[in-house]
Design an enzyme around this catalytic site. Structure first.
Site, PDB file in Angstrom:
ATOM      1  N   CYS A  86       2.962  16.739  -0.380  1.00  0.00           N
ATOM      2  CA  CYS A  86       2.791  16.703  -1.832  1.00  0.00           C
ATOM      3  C   CYS A  86       3.061  18.081  -2.442  1.00  0.00           C
ATOM      4  O   CYS A  86       4.184  18.557  -2.369  1.00  0.00           O
ATOM      5  CB  CYS A  86       1.420  16.142  -2.197  1.00  0.00           C
ATOM      6  SG  CYS A  86       1.304  15.609  -3.936  1.00  0.00           S
ATOM      7  N   HIS A 188       2.115  11.089   0.236  1.00  0.00           N
ATOM      8  CA  HIS A 188       0.976  11.440   1.082  1.00  0.00           C
ATOM      9  C   HIS A 188       1.077  10.672   2.393  1.00  0.00           C
ATOM     10  O   HIS A 188       0.739   9.486   2.469  1.00  0.00           O
ATOM     11  CB  HIS A 188      -0.337  11.095   0.363  1.00  0.00           C
ATOM     12  CG  HIS A 188      -0.690  12.061  -0.718  1.00  0.00           C
ATOM     13  ND1 HIS A 188      -1.410  13.209  -0.492  1.00  0.00           N
ATOM     14  CD2 HIS A 188      -0.382  12.069  -2.045  1.00  0.00           C
ATOM     15  CE1 HIS A 188      -1.563  13.875  -1.625  1.00  0.00           C
ATOM     16  NE2 HIS A 188      -0.936  13.201  -2.584  1.00  0.00           N
ATOM     17  N   GLU A 190      -0.790  10.878   4.916  1.00  0.00           N
ATOM     18  CA  GLU A 190      -2.119  10.498   5.415  1.00  0.00           C
ATOM     19  C   GLU A 190      -2.702   9.297   4.686  1.00  0.00           C
ATOM     20  O   GLU A 190      -3.724   8.742   5.119  1.00  0.00           O
ATOM     21  CB  GLU A 190      -3.072  11.695   5.323  1.00  0.00           C
ATOM     22  CG  GLU A 190      -3.628  12.007   3.947  1.00  0.00           C
ATOM     23  CD  GLU A 190      -2.658  12.688   2.999  1.00  0.00           C
ATOM     24  OE1 GLU A 190      -3.069  13.017   1.875  1.00  0.00           O
ATOM     25  OE2 GLU A 190      -1.474  12.907   3.385  1.00  0.00           O
TER      26      GLU A 190
END
Length: 214
Positions: A86, A188, A190
């Site tokens: 990001c 993102h 994750e």
């Protein structure tokens, strides 16, 4: 028995999403440590710079803590594998329109704002990512897959060879970059389900000579 797996260092700072990344790495069984200052880099084999918030605030924190010099020595000179997430992608470029920030400058280009007259800003949610690179970091992904975004700005690389994936949001923009040992995603990883976890696992577990082409 000695554990020879690479240890991933996750830079922890005020505007970051470091805990989410650590949680994902723990889920994958990846040895990792939070890094609060450059002195924590001892014993770290790979580095992740996560980020939420603004480029200017991120660069202020990194500069005050001495990270730009330490990261340059480890990543640019030492070729340690590096993953930005990001804002961690955006600060790799020379400048950002967000807070008129001067960034790390590892990759040529600037970061621009989405036009709020054309699209809702910030972009928030799932969007399709189209792989455009054969870099090993992305090689295991389908040519198109959905990932989770939260961003008001996007990178505009000066070198098209750095673009590893693109996404449409009012206009086509760069959603991943890869150059040698430097990798980064605007989305993102994750928070992007199995495909995002696959990328984190690939970054953390692929032998360095396979992950980082010269």
């Amino acid at each position: 028995m000695q554990d020879d797996r690479p240890v991933v260092g996750v830079i922890d700072y005020r505007t970051g999403n470091s805990q989410s990344v650590v949680h994902a790495l723990n889920f994958l069984g990846v040895p990792n440590r939070l890094l609060t200052s450059p002195s924590d880099l001892a014993g770290i084999n790979r580095i992740i710079l996560p980020g939420v918030g603004s480029a200017g605030t991120t660069m202020t924190y990194l500069s005050e803590a001495g990270w730009p010099e330490a990261l340059y020595a480890r990543v640019i000179e030492g070729r340690t594998p590096f993953l930005g997430i990001c804002v961690g992608l955006q600060v790799l470029f020379e400048t950002s329109e967000e807070q008129n920030a001067t960034c790390l400058g590892w990759l040529p280009g600037t970061v621009r704002a989405f036009d709020g007259a054309d699209v809702r800003v910030p972009q928030m949610g799932w969007n399709q990512v189209h792989r455009t690179s054969v870099h090993p970091f992305l090689a295991g992904l389908p040519e198109a897959g959905h990932f989770y975004f939260v961003n008001s700005y996007y990178a505009d690389p000066a070198d098209a060879g750095d673009i590893a994936a693109t996404t449409e949001y009012g206009l086509p923009f760069t959603s991943a970059v890869a150059r040698g040992n430097i990798m980064a995603t605007q989305f993102h990883t994750e928070k992007s389900g199995p495909l995002g976890l696959d990328l984190l696992e690939r970054f953390a577990k692929t032998p360095q000579e396979e992950l980082c082409p010269a």
